[in-house]
Design an enzyme around this catalytic site. Structure first.
Site, PDB file in Angstrom:
ATOM      1  N   GLU A 102       0.836  -1.194   0.000  1.00  0.00           N
ATOM      2  CA  GLU A 102       0.000   0.000   0.000  1.00  0.00           C
ATOM      3  C   GLU A 102       0.873   1.247   0.000  1.00  0.00           C
ATOM      4  O   GLU A 102       1.960   1.256   0.571  1.00  0.00           O
ATOM      5  CB  GLU A 102      -0.909  -0.014   1.227  1.00  0.00           C
ATOM      6  CG  GLU A 102      -2.001  -1.056   1.086  1.00  0.00           C
ATOM      7  CD  GLU A 102      -2.845  -1.209   2.336  1.00  0.00           C
ATOM      8  OE1 GLU A 102      -2.389  -0.819   3.417  1.00  0.00           O
ATOM      9  OE2 GLU A 102      -3.959  -1.725   2.210  1.00  0.00           O
ATOM     10  N   CYS A 343      -0.794   5.849   9.965  1.00  0.00           N
ATOM     11  CA  CYS A 343       0.337   5.080  10.462  1.00  0.00           C
ATOM     12  C   CYS A 343      -0.109   3.852  11.243  1.00  0.00           C
ATOM     13  O   CYS A 343      -0.976   3.939  12.092  1.00  0.00           O
ATOM     14  CB  CYS A 343       1.181   5.943  11.387  1.00  0.00           C
ATOM     15  SG  CYS A 343       1.500   7.551  10.693  1.00  0.00           S
TER      16      CYS A 343
END
Ligand code: SF4
Length: 351
Positions: A102, A343
């Site tokens: 990703e 994150c």
């Protein structure tokens, strides 16, 4: 005369994303082409993001055909994408061997920041991270890292102003390819992104931090701290247990002395785990009198994880307490949290 061997057998395609300039020159020579053609081809691959020779329109048809038979470009394909309310876009890109990673594009006025992965999966096993749970599939090549940036650039049709190596994987566990990708991104003949706008984030692999300090470019270093109490850090980041905080502190001191640059420390606040008084005191002690900037991040919830975010008040308290010991800290808003792109949330998943 190019010295490098093209390939062992004529049937082996030359990968345009990983071959050297010498290999391309040798191919041009073999095809009876002038050397400047190699530069033209590199311009297509690295500046325009085109790896298919058929689309390289300033080459003759004969050369395009010859190239099509002789070269390949690893070529990532988009398997899925999601668009966040804040404008961030997350992409799942697949490579020919089935590995998928990703990457995220984060636009802001006149800026486009890209977060890339350096490995498919990750072996570090951070307790709060979705990627860490799945383990490592394989490391990426520099070309595959670079391609993520080109994919985002082409999709936004906008110049990329900064790149953070904070997606899946531990960049320093794939040091050589990470460095090659950084240099290519920095290359004025490619994307020409300033070294200071290229940030590598590590869990704290000490030998590589010291090696990074000796690289000539001014790339930016970010270190995921998440706790400066050894016992807590061992639980949160088992992959770096062997590198004690005492040694990490010394290595960061050496990094600063050598480079004169300010590293960033990432600290994701986890309710009741690393946001206690003891943890704040310890972080202040770790940072006091050193050159650093602390990014306080609210943990993004990962479904099925026992870790929960802390509170905005706690985040503010961290910033104030650090300021009292002369350390600059910022509360960083994670982008794309609603699409699991923030994150610690990147994970191979097709939606
Ligand atoms: S936080 Fe980064 S280093 Fe840790 S497991 Fe996740 S991807 Fe790997």
């Amino acid at each position: 005369m190019a010295e490098e061997n093209l390939h062992d057998s004529p049937a082996t395609a030359l990968d345009l994303h990983s071959c050297t300039h010498g290999q391309l020159l040798a191919l041009m020579e073999e095809l009876g082409q002038p050397a400047f053609r190699a530069k033209q081809i590199e311009d297509w691959v690295w500046s325009k993001g085109v790896g298919d020779p058929a689309q390289m329109t300033n080459l003759s048809k004969a050369l395009r055909d010859a190239l099509s038979e002789r070269v390949g470009a690893a070529g990532a394909s988009e398997l899925a994408r999601q668009v966040s309310e804040d404008g961030s876009r997350k992409y799942l890109l697949g490579f020919s061997d089935g590995a998928a990673v990703e990457c995220v594009g984060m636009p802001s006025p006149r800026k486009l920041s890209v977060c890339v992965s350096t490995q498919a999966g990750c072996a570090m096993g951070c307790a709060f991270c979705a990627t860490g749970r799945a383990g490592l599939v394989r490391s990426l090549t520099a070309g595959e890292i670079y391609e993520q940036v080109m994919h985002v650039r082409n999709d936004f049709n906008s110049r990329v102003t900064s790149v953070v190596f904070m997606g899946q994987g531990e960049p320093f566990a794939n040091y050589d390819e990470t460095l090659k990708a950084l240099r290519k991104l920095n290359d004025p003949d490619a994307l020409g992104i300033g070294a200071r706008h290229l940030t590598v984030s590590t869990c704290g692999l000490i030998p590589q931090i010291l090696k990074f300090a000796n690289e000539p470019e001014q790339f930016t270093l970010a270190v995921s701290l998440h706790s400066t109490i050894q016992k807590t850090r061992n639980v949160l980041m088992p992959g770096v247990r062997r590198f004690s905080l005492v040694h990490l502190y010394a290595a960061l001191g050496e990094y600063v002395n050598k480079t004169g640059r300010r590293p960033t420390y990432e600290y994701a606040l986890i309710g009741g785990v690393n946001d206690t008084e003891e943890e704040i005191d310890s972080l202040c002690d770790f940072c006091r009198g050193t050159l650093c900037h602390v990014n306080i991040i609210q943990l993004n919830e990962v479904s099925g994880s026992p870790f929960k975010p802390s509170t905005p008040e706690k985040a503010q308290q961290f910033v104030e307490r650090l300021a009292r010991v002369g350390v600059e800290a910022t509360i960083r808003n994670s982008r794309g949290a609603d699409i699991d792109a923030a994150c610690g949330q990147l994970r191979q998943r097709v939606r």
